[in-house]
Design an enzyme around this catalytic site. Sequence first.
Site, PDB file in Angstrom:
ATOM      1  CB  ALA A 178      -0.316  -7.121 -21.160  1.00  0.00           C
TER       2      ALA A 178
ATOM      3  CG  PHE B 220       2.066  -9.708 -18.962  1.00  0.00           C
ATOM      4  CD1 PHE B 220       1.417 -10.515 -19.884  1.00  0.00           C
ATOM      5  CD2 PHE B 220       2.914  -8.720 -19.436  1.00  0.00           C
ATOM      6  CE1 PHE B 220       1.610 -10.345 -21.254  1.00  0.00           C
ATOM      7  CE2 PHE B 220       3.123  -8.543 -20.791  1.00  0.00           C
ATOM      8  CZ  PHE B 220       2.462  -9.363 -21.711  1.00  0.00           C
TER       9      PHE B 220
ATOM     10  N   GLY C 150       6.133  -6.862 -22.515  1.00  0.00           N
ATOM     11  CA  GLY C 150       5.634  -6.150 -21.343  1.00  0.00           C
ATOM     12  C   GLY C 150       6.293  -4.797 -21.190  1.00  0.00           C
TER      13      GLY C 150
ATOM     14  CE  LYS D 107       6.685   2.678 -14.905  1.00  0.00           C
ATOM     15  NZ  LYS D 107       7.015   1.640 -15.892  1.00  0.00           N
TER      16      LYS D 107
ATOM     17  CG  HIS E  33       5.836   2.139 -10.882  1.00  0.00           C
ATOM     18  ND1 HIS E  33       4.666   2.769 -11.206  1.00  0.00           N
ATOM     19  CD2 HIS E  33       5.666   0.832 -11.211  1.00  0.00           C
ATOM     20  CE1 HIS E  33       3.814   1.888 -11.709  1.00  0.00           C
ATOM     21  NE2 HIS E  33       4.396   0.691 -11.724  1.00  0.00           N
TER      22      HIS E  33
ATOM     23  N   GLY F 151       2.585   2.376 -17.820  1.00  0.00           N
ATOM     24  CA  GLY F 151       1.697   1.786 -18.825  1.00  0.00           C
ATOM     25  C   GLY F 151       0.369   1.377 -18.204  1.00  0.00           C
TER      26      GLY F 151
HETATM   27  N1  LIG Z   1       3.809  -5.381 -18.440  1.00  0.00           N
HETATM   28  C1  LIG Z   1       4.152  -5.700 -17.180  1.00  0.00           C
HETATM   29  O1  LIG Z   1       3.494  -6.522 -16.503  1.00  0.00           O
HETATM   30  C2  LIG Z   1       5.385  -5.091 -16.602  1.00  0.00           C
HETATM   31  C3  LIG Z   1       6.115  -4.221 -17.356  1.00  0.00           C
HETATM   32  N2  LIG Z   1       7.313  -3.743 -16.902  1.00  0.00           N
HETATM   33  C4  LIG Z   1       8.076  -2.973 -17.870  1.00  0.00           C
HETATM   34  O2  LIG Z   1       9.087  -3.831 -18.379  1.00  0.00           O
HETATM   35  C5  LIG Z   1      10.242  -3.078 -18.709  1.00  0.00           C
HETATM   36  C6  LIG Z   1      11.455  -3.676 -18.002  1.00  0.00           C
HETATM   37  O3  LIG Z   1      11.318  -3.530 -16.610  1.00  0.00           O
HETATM   38  P1  LIG Z   1      12.506  -3.963 -15.628  1.00  0.00           P
HETATM   39  O4  LIG Z   1      12.926  -5.366 -15.890  1.00  0.00           O
HETATM   40  O5  LIG Z   1      12.083  -3.552 -14.272  1.00  0.00           O
HETATM   41  O6  LIG Z   1      13.678  -2.981 -16.130  1.00  0.00           O
HETATM   42  P2  LIG Z   1      15.244  -3.205 -16.046  1.00  0.00           P
HETATM   43  O7  LIG Z   1      15.864  -1.876 -16.287  1.00  0.00           O
HETATM   44  O8  LIG Z   1      15.588  -3.937 -14.795  1.00  0.00           O
HETATM   45  O9  LIG Z   1      15.541  -4.183 -17.283  1.00  0.00           O
HETATM   46  C7  LIG Z   1      15.570  -3.780 -18.616  1.00  0.00           C
HETATM   47  C8  LIG Z   1      16.761  -4.437 -19.263  1.00  0.00           C
HETATM   48  O10 LIG Z   1      16.735  -4.207 -20.667  1.00  0.00           O
HETATM   49  C9  LIG Z   1      18.077  -4.118 -21.057  1.00  0.00           C
HETATM   50  N3  LIG Z   1      18.251  -3.622 -22.417  1.00  0.00           N
HETATM   51  C10 LIG Z   1      18.707  -2.404 -22.853  1.00  0.00           C
HETATM   52  N4  LIG Z   1      18.788  -2.389 -24.202  1.00  0.00           N
HETATM   53  C11 LIG Z   1      18.392  -3.618 -24.631  1.00  0.00           C
HETATM   54  C12 LIG Z   1      18.262  -4.215 -25.905  1.00  0.00           C
HETATM   55  N5  LIG Z   1      18.579  -3.553 -27.032  1.00  0.00           N
HETATM   56  N6  LIG Z   1      17.768  -5.483 -25.986  1.00  0.00           N
HETATM   57  C13 LIG Z   1      17.457  -6.157 -24.851  1.00  0.00           C
HETATM   58  N7  LIG Z   1      17.600  -5.646 -23.614  1.00  0.00           N
HETATM   59  C14 LIG Z   1      18.047  -4.392 -23.506  1.00  0.00           C
HETATM   60  C15 LIG Z   1      18.720  -3.255 -19.969  1.00  0.00           C
HETATM   61  O11 LIG Z   1      20.135  -3.337 -19.999  1.00  0.00           O
HETATM   62  C16 LIG Z   1      18.105  -3.895 -18.736  1.00  0.00           C
HETATM   63  O12 LIG Z   1      18.900  -4.965 -18.240  1.00  0.00           O
HETATM   64  C17 LIG Z   1       9.906  -1.635 -18.340  1.00  0.00           C
HETATM   65  O13 LIG Z   1       9.439  -0.969 -19.496  1.00  0.00           O
HETATM   66  C18 LIG Z   1       8.783  -1.774 -17.330  1.00  0.00           C
HETATM   67  O14 LIG Z   1       7.934  -0.650 -17.309  1.00  0.00           O
HETATM   68  C19 LIG Z   1       7.790  -4.068 -15.677  1.00  0.00           C
HETATM   69  C20 LIG Z   1       7.079  -4.894 -14.858  1.00  0.00           C
HETATM   70  C21 LIG Z   1       5.813  -5.467 -15.239  1.00  0.00           C
HETATM   71  O1  LIG Z   2       8.392  -0.402 -14.433  1.00  0.00           O
HETATM   72  C1  LIG Z   2       7.796  -1.181 -13.650  1.00  0.00           C
HETATM   73  O2  LIG Z   2       8.351  -1.669 -12.665  1.00  0.00           O
HETATM   74  C2  LIG Z   2       6.409  -1.537 -13.950  1.00  0.00           C
HETATM   75  N1  LIG Z   2       5.911  -1.169 -15.098  1.00  0.00           N
HETATM   76  C3  LIG Z   2       4.632  -1.466 -15.607  1.00  0.00           C
HETATM   77  C4  LIG Z   2       3.875  -0.209 -15.934  1.00  0.00           C
HETATM   78  O3  LIG Z   2       4.489   0.743 -16.442  1.00  0.00           O
HETATM   79  O4  LIG Z   2       2.672  -0.156 -15.710  1.00  0.00           O
HETATM   80  C5  LIG Z   2       3.867  -2.473 -14.797  1.00  0.00           C
HETATM   81  C6  LIG Z   2       4.152  -2.474 -13.326  1.00  0.00           C
HETATM   82  O5  LIG Z   2       3.404  -1.491 -12.703  1.00  0.00           O
HETATM   83  C7  LIG Z   2       5.633  -2.364 -13.000  1.00  0.00           C
END
Ligand SMILES: NC(=O)C1=CN([C@@H]2O[C@H](COP(=O)(O)OP(=O)(O)OC[C@H]3O[C@@H](n4cnc5c(N)ncnc54)[C@H](O)[C@@H]3O)[C@@H](O)[C@H]2O)C=CC1
Ligand SMILES: O=C(O)C1=N[C@H](C(=O)O)C[C@H](O)C1
Length: 234
Positions: free
Chosen positions: A96, A99, A71, A135, A131, A141
């Site tokens: 995705a 999700f 994600g 972020k 957001h 995305g």
């Molecule tokens: N597709 C979806 O439905 C959604 C996508 N996202 C995306 O997911 C990603 C994460 O979002 P959040 O959890 O809010 O961010 P966050 O910043 O809270 O978590 C990301 C984590 O990845 C860690 N990290 C750094 N290097 C790493 C490595 N080499 N291996 C594993 N972990 C590592 C960081 O230390 C951090 O704890 C973002 O790209 C966000 O845009 C967020 C929400 C929904």
């Molecule tokens: O970074 C986030 O928080 C989120 N990232 C995703 C995106 O980039 O679209 C999904 C969601 O909006 C939350």
Amino acid sequence: MNIALLGYGRMGQTIEKIAIKRGHNIVLKVDKDDKDYDITKADVAIDFSIPSVAFGNISNCLNNNVPVVSGTTGWLEDYDKALSLCKEKNGAFIYASNFSLGVNIFFELNKTLAKMMSNLGQYNVTMEEIHHTKKLDAPSGTAITLAEGVIENNVNYDDWKLGSDEDKTIPIVAKRIEDVPGTHTVTYESEVDSISIEHIAHNRQGFALGAVVAAEWLVGRTGVFSMNDVLNIG
Ligand SMILES: NC(=O)C1=CN([C@@H]2O[C@H](COP(=O)(O)OP(=O)(O)OC[C@H]3O[C@@H](n4cnc5c(N)ncnc54)[C@H](O)[C@@H]3O)[C@@H](O)[C@H]2O)C=CC1
Ligand SMILES: O=C(O)C1=N[C@H](C(=O)O)C[C@H](O)C1
């Protein structure tokens, strides 16, 4: 199922709670300082990390025959390489940009509206995403997927850009406001009226549940999939 979490931030921690409630075991939690770990302990990996490491995490799973759900946003310049690797290894992969069930329904609404607007040149489309301030990527995305949905279905657009005002280009405005989980708005404007569709996430539960459902669905399959395959919509 034994699940590996690649990224244990806001999303990783929310996914952990939901996965445990659904009867799964979290056998690995990998964050930024974890280097030597055995991904093969897991039946499936769920990657919500950061843009610069996502492709490496996904490749590691595919190279070790572990199905992977990603994600993470902001790494799509490497998406085609992930597809090729998945095919080469006969692996299983889902990416995705969002999700949640609600956003995947919203993606379909967006495509339908784009099609209806295709012959109505008096309407101009704009997109806005809001957001939280932590972020790393912009536009989101989800906003990129929405823009692609318009481009595929509306002859008046062939590109998108952050803040652009160019011909045939969808302008996307990205706002960062503390604690906002994710709001996306698509607006069509003419001289006489405006039509908007909007999705507002109230928290991260929908994203996390969708990712766990996708992981459950992916195990036992091979190929590259999308949330449309999982949810059987679109
Ligand atoms: N597709 C979806 O439905 C959604 C996508 N996202 C995306 O997911 C990603 C994460 O979002 P959040 O959890 O809010 O961010 P966050 O910043 O809270 O978590 C990301 C984590 O990845 C860690 N990290 C750094 N290097 C790493 C490595 N080499 N291996 C594993 N972990 C590592 C960081 O230390 C951090 O704890 C973002 O790209 C966000 O845009 C967020 C929400 C929904
Ligand atoms: O970074 C986030 O928080 C989120 N990232 C995703 C995106 O980039 O679209 C999904 C969601 O909006 C939350």
